[in-house]
Design a protein around this motif. Structure first.
Motif, PDB file in Angstrom:
ATOM      1  N   LYS A   1      21.438  -6.168 -25.632  1.00  0.00           N
ATOM      2  CA  LYS A   1      22.376  -5.972 -26.697  1.00  0.00           C
ATOM      3  C   LYS A   1      22.169  -6.751 -27.686  1.00  0.00           C
ATOM      4  O   LYS A   1      22.207  -6.479 -29.063  1.00  0.00           O
ATOM      5  CB  LYS A   1      23.884  -5.935 -26.283  1.00  0.00           C
ATOM      6  CG  LYS A   1      24.312  -4.711 -25.609  1.00  0.00           C
ATOM      7  CD  LYS A   1      25.842  -4.992 -25.002  1.00  0.00           C
ATOM      8  CE  LYS A   1      26.426  -3.733 -24.373  1.00  0.00           C
ATOM      9  NZ  LYS A   1      27.560  -3.852 -24.106  1.00  0.00           N
ATOM     10  N   LYS A   2      21.771  -8.082 -27.294  1.00  0.00           N
ATOM     11  CA  LYS A   2      21.549  -9.208 -28.406  1.00  0.00           C
ATOM     12  C   LYS A   2      20.350  -8.783 -29.138  1.00  0.00           C
ATOM     13  O   LYS A   2      19.880  -9.008 -30.315  1.00  0.00           O
ATOM     14  CB  LYS A   2      21.415 -10.639 -27.865  1.00  0.00           C
ATOM     15  CG  LYS A   2      22.481 -11.115 -27.028  1.00  0.00           C
ATOM     16  CD  LYS A   2      22.286 -12.463 -26.601  1.00  0.00           C
ATOM     17  CE  LYS A   2      23.380 -13.002 -25.769  1.00  0.00           C
ATOM     18  NZ  LYS A   2      23.196 -14.346 -25.139  1.00  0.00           N
ATOM     19  N   ILE A   3      19.253  -8.284 -28.605  1.00  0.00           N
ATOM     20  CA  ILE A   3      17.974  -8.131 -28.988  1.00  0.00           C
ATOM     21  C   ILE A   3      18.246  -6.862 -30.136  1.00  0.00           C
ATOM     22  O   ILE A   3      17.793  -6.727 -31.325  1.00  0.00           O
ATOM     23  CB  ILE A   3      16.878  -7.323 -28.174  1.00  0.00           C
ATOM     24  CG1 ILE A   3      16.521  -8.695 -27.109  1.00  0.00           C
ATOM     25  CG2 ILE A   3      15.786  -6.585 -28.679  1.00  0.00           C
ATOM     26  CD1 ILE A   3      15.625  -8.105 -26.155  1.00  0.00           C
TER      27      ILE A   3
ATOM     28  N   LYS B   1      23.677  -9.064 -16.843  1.00  0.00           N
ATOM     29  CA  LYS B   1      22.866 -10.053 -17.459  1.00  0.00           C
ATOM     30  C   LYS B   1      21.600  -9.306 -18.494  1.00  0.00           C
ATOM     31  O   LYS B   1      21.724  -9.598 -19.709  1.00  0.00           O
ATOM     32  CB  LYS B   1      22.314 -11.190 -16.712  1.00  0.00           C
ATOM     33  CG  LYS B   1      21.574 -12.216 -17.515  1.00  0.00           C
ATOM     34  CD  LYS B   1      20.753 -12.933 -16.325  1.00  0.00           C
ATOM     35  CE  LYS B   1      21.685 -14.260 -15.485  1.00  0.00           C
ATOM     36  NZ  LYS B   1      21.296 -15.079 -14.938  1.00  0.00           N
TER      37      LYS B   1
ATOM     38  N   ASN C   1      21.690  -6.198 -19.674  1.00  0.00           N
ATOM     39  CA  ASN C   1      22.414  -5.635 -20.529  1.00  0.00           C
ATOM     40  C   ASN C   1      22.741  -6.438 -21.781  1.00  0.00           C
ATOM     41  O   ASN C   1      22.803  -6.064 -22.909  1.00  0.00           O
ATOM     42  CB  ASN C   1      23.832  -4.876 -19.967  1.00  0.00           C
ATOM     43  CG  ASN C   1      24.084  -3.637 -20.927  1.00  0.00           C
ATOM     44  OD1 ASN C   1      23.582  -3.182 -21.771  1.00  0.00           O
ATOM     45  ND2 ASN C   1      25.394  -3.256 -20.850  1.00  0.00           N
ATOM     46  N   SER C   2      23.305  -7.660 -21.574  1.00  0.00           N
ATOM     47  CA  SER C   2      23.618  -8.532 -22.731  1.00  0.00           C
ATOM     48  C   SER C   2      22.512  -8.958 -23.300  1.00  0.00           C
ATOM     49  O   SER C   2      22.602  -9.270 -24.745  1.00  0.00           O
ATOM     50  CB  SER C   2      24.694  -9.530 -22.123  1.00  0.00           C
ATOM     51  OG  SER C   2      23.725 -10.304 -21.095  1.00  0.00           O
ATOM     52  N   ARG C   3      21.502  -9.089 -22.711  1.00  0.00           N
ATOM     53  CA  ARG C   3      20.052  -9.564 -23.256  1.00  0.00           C
ATOM     54  C   ARG C   3      19.587  -8.389 -24.257  1.00  0.00           C
ATOM     55  O   ARG C   3      19.250  -8.585 -25.376  1.00  0.00           O
ATOM     56  CB  ARG C   3      19.204  -9.911 -22.212  1.00  0.00           C
ATOM     57  CG  ARG C   3      18.018 -10.419 -22.897  1.00  0.00           C
ATOM     58  CD  ARG C   3      16.623 -10.901 -21.813  1.00  0.00           C
ATOM     59  NE  ARG C   3      16.334  -9.708 -21.447  1.00  0.00           N
ATOM     60  CZ  ARG C   3      15.172  -8.954 -21.813  1.00  0.00           C
ATOM     61  NH1 ARG C   3      14.670  -9.287 -23.003  1.00  0.00           N
ATOM     62  NH2 ARG C   3      14.697  -7.904 -21.417  1.00  0.00           N
TER      63      ARG C   3
ATOM     64  N   ALA D   1      21.126  -6.100 -31.764  1.00  0.00           N
ATOM     65  CA  ALA D   1      21.737  -6.638 -32.668  1.00  0.00           C
ATOM     66  C   ALA D   1      20.720  -7.377 -33.594  1.00  0.00           C
ATOM     67  O   ALA D   1      20.926  -7.257 -34.824  1.00  0.00           O
ATOM     68  CB  ALA D   1      22.951  -7.853 -32.288  1.00  0.00           C
ATOM     69  N   ASP D   2      19.888  -8.144 -33.142  1.00  0.00           N
ATOM     70  CA  ASP D   2      18.761  -8.875 -34.000  1.00  0.00           C
ATOM     71  C   ASP D   2      18.058  -7.897 -34.824  1.00  0.00           C
ATOM     72  O   ASP D   2      17.898  -8.094 -35.926  1.00  0.00           O
ATOM     73  CB  ASP D   2      17.958  -9.748 -33.264  1.00  0.00           C
ATOM     74  CG  ASP D   2      18.638 -10.909 -32.568  1.00  0.00           C
ATOM     75  OD1 ASP D   2      20.006 -11.457 -33.303  1.00  0.00           O
ATOM     76  OD2 ASP D   2      18.438 -11.776 -31.505  1.00  0.00           O
TER      77      ASP D   2
ATOM     78  N   GLU E   1      18.728  -4.655 -35.710  1.00  0.00           N
ATOM     79  CA  GLU E   1      19.694  -4.115 -36.657  1.00  0.00           C
ATOM     80  C   GLU E   1      20.029  -5.201 -37.715  1.00  0.00           C
ATOM     81  O   GLU E   1      19.788  -4.720 -39.007  1.00  0.00           O
ATOM     82  CB  GLU E   1      20.971  -3.698 -36.103  1.00  0.00           C
ATOM     83  CG  GLU E   1      21.911  -2.930 -36.817  1.00  0.00           C
ATOM     84  CD  GLU E   1      21.354  -1.504 -37.130  1.00  0.00           C
ATOM     85  OE1 GLU E   1      21.410  -0.889 -38.035  1.00  0.00           O
ATOM     86  OE2 GLU E   1      20.568  -1.079 -36.061  1.00  0.00           O
TER      87      GLU E   1
END
Length: 95
Positions: free
Chosen positions: A71-73, A65, A67-69, A75-76, A78
């Motif tokens: 990754k979203k950060i 969980k 790790n997915s959070r 991506a935002d 970037e």
């Protein structure tokens, strides 16, 4: 045959049952038949969850969980970086 989904806790319990069956002299194929899954499913579960306890499973879920959070950060951030770069290129004077 309809596909059945097992929760992670169910998988851990089934793997414990498999260990009991195998220690009593049963083979993998008959143990799989008793539970109602294929040999491949058993080996996949054993590879993923083998030797894992409930506390380790909970910790693994928490880490996934987190790790997915993260990754979203990333991506935002970037996306923000690309927007700022395009804006800078647009505002640069053309020579």
């Amino acid at each position: 045959m309809a596909r059945k989904r097992f929760s992670d806790e169910d998988v851990l319990n089934l793997l414990r049952q498999f260990e009991v069956e195998l220690s009593s002299g049963s083979d993998v194929a008959s143990a799989c038949r008793k539970v109602g899954i294929s040999d491949a499913t058993y080996y996949t579960w054993r590879k993923k969850y083998g030797g894992m306890g409930k506390s380790q499973l909970r910790e693994m879920k928490d880490l996934e969980k987190e790790n997915s959070r993260l990754k979203k950060i990333v991506a935002d951030l970037e996306l923000d970086k690309l927007i700022l770069k395009e804006t800078l290129d647009y505002l640069k004077p053309k020579a």
